[in-house]
Scaffold this motif. Sequence first.
Motif, PDB file in Angstrom:
ATOM      1  N   LEU A  80      -1.383  22.666 -45.339  1.00 18.71           N
ATOM      2  CA  LEU A  80      -1.113  21.236 -45.246  1.00 18.71           C
ATOM      3  C   LEU A  80      -1.928  20.535 -44.165  1.00 18.71           C
ATOM      4  O   LEU A  80      -1.775  19.325 -43.975  1.00 18.71           O
ATOM      5  N   ILE A  81      -2.800  21.263 -43.461  1.00 19.58           N
ATOM      6  CA  ILE A  81      -3.688  20.586 -42.516  1.00 19.58           C
ATOM      7  C   ILE A  81      -4.669  19.717 -43.297  1.00 19.58           C
ATOM      8  O   ILE A  81      -5.036  20.033 -44.429  1.00 19.58           O
ATOM      9  N   SER A  82      -5.081  18.621 -42.716  1.00 15.65           N
ATOM     10  CA  SER A  82      -5.940  17.670 -43.426  1.00 15.65           C
ATOM     11  C   SER A  82      -7.415  17.954 -43.165  1.00 15.65           C
ATOM     12  O   SER A  82      -7.824  18.176 -42.029  1.00 15.65           O
ATOM     13  N   ILE A  83      -8.211  17.959 -44.235  1.00 14.11           N
ATOM     14  CA  ILE A  83      -9.656  18.076 -44.075  1.00 14.11           C
ATOM     15  C   ILE A  83     -10.373  16.817 -44.566  1.00 14.11           C
ATOM     16  O   ILE A  83     -11.590  16.718 -44.474  1.00 14.11           O
ATOM     17  N   ASN A  84      -9.609  15.856 -45.085  1.00 17.04           N
ATOM     18  CA  ASN A  84     -10.170  14.579 -45.537  1.00 17.04           C
ATOM     19  C   ASN A  84      -9.090  13.515 -45.379  1.00 17.04           C
ATOM     20  O   ASN A  84      -8.119  13.505 -46.125  1.00 17.04           O
ATOM     21  N   PHE A  85      -9.266  12.646 -44.380  1.00 18.89           N
ATOM     22  CA  PHE A  85      -8.192  11.713 -44.048  1.00 18.89           C
ATOM     23  C   PHE A  85      -7.860  10.752 -45.191  1.00 18.89           C
ATOM     24  O   PHE A  85      -6.788  10.156 -45.215  1.00 18.89           O
ATOM     25  N   ASN A 105       1.032  14.114 -46.739  1.00 19.20           N
ATOM     26  CA  ASN A 105      -0.302  14.083 -46.143  1.00 19.20           C
ATOM     27  C   ASN A 105      -1.320  13.669 -47.205  1.00 19.20           C
ATOM     28  O   ASN A 105      -1.028  13.626 -48.404  1.00 19.20           O
ATOM     29  N   ARG A 106      -2.520  13.387 -46.760  1.00 25.67           N
ATOM     30  CA  ARG A 106      -3.634  13.111 -47.669  1.00 25.67           C
ATOM     31  C   ARG A 106      -4.762  14.078 -47.354  1.00 25.67           C
ATOM     32  O   ARG A 106      -5.016  14.412 -46.200  1.00 25.67           O
ATOM     33  N   GLY A 107      -5.446  14.513 -48.408  1.00 24.92           N
ATOM     34  CA  GLY A 107      -6.613  15.362 -48.208  1.00 24.92           C
ATOM     35  C   GLY A 107      -6.312  16.680 -47.538  1.00 24.92           C
ATOM     36  O   GLY A 107      -7.126  17.207 -46.781  1.00 24.92           O
ATOM     37  N   SER A 108      -5.137  17.239 -47.808  1.00 27.57           N
ATOM     38  CA  SER A 108      -4.796  18.528 -47.203  1.00 27.57           C
ATOM     39  C   SER A 108      -5.663  19.638 -47.792  1.00 27.57           C
ATOM     40  O   SER A 108      -6.197  19.518 -48.901  1.00 27.57           O
TER      41      SER A 108
END
Length: 304
Positions: free
Chosen positions: A162-167, A176-179
């Motif tokens: 679930l960390i984001s790589i694309n905001f 979230n977005r871009g996870s």
Amino acid sequence: MNVEVIGIDLGGTAIKLGRFGADGTCHQSLTVPTPQPATPDAVIDAIANAIAQLRENVNSIVAIGLGTPGPVDGTGKIAKVAINLAGWRDVPLGLRLEEKTGLPVILANDANCAGLGEAWLGAGRRFQNLILLTLGTGVGGAIILNGELFVGHQGAAAELGLISINFDGPVCNSGNRGSLEQYTSVQAIRRETGLEPAELAEKALAGDENAIAYWQQYGKLLGIGLANLIYVLTPQAIILGGGISAGADLFLPSLKAELEQRVLLICREGLEILIAELGNQAGMIGAAKLAFQKFVKIEVQIDL
């Protein structure tokens, strides 16, 4: 010290149980179907009945560890939510099983258990600090620090997918977005290509240029996510599990190239990228290890 524990992996279609010794030997295993519908009462009864079978004529079992498909609370007793199980929210699974069995019970997320299993008997057994990433329908994770599972103060840590790589990327179920999950899961591959990972891998191995390019891009995106994790945790090893990892040869070169470009050498020196070894037994094995770590203190006497 002749003690044993039971490790349990609770899945949407099957419940896997094993009776383990302190050295990791599985003395007996059992798989039972998950009741359908998988209501809490039905599942708890099925688990308790299976535990009773493993305990028949056995007096050495002292604790139970259980991996559940979703987050648990900080006490390791309550299943907050269980994915693919009907009506599960704040189910006191550990407490109910303690009442039924008379044994202490500890719960953890199934991906966390898989990570602990790989650290104990699988690809991570040479390391004290590692990350497991499961590349499947979603992307799960586990963090092992100094040989111990890290779950945070409320039991919900290590949601690595679930960390984001694309905001500004695709919306994730988490909010979230871009996870990372939105780019590296089975669902992401289906969405972007219309194919299953195995089909896409076959095309790449047959020389399809578009499929080859896709896996190269996949490795790059996965590498971006791992770079963020490496900077925070500087693990000795990263273990890749889940169904997509079967095609790792197609994306590991671009993944490693991305890490070399993005991560300072001092933060990745000696880092090994490995493929999980225990398959669908990892969760059961890790649950057993969790029970040993939580409840069993094995003293080693040394003759001087």
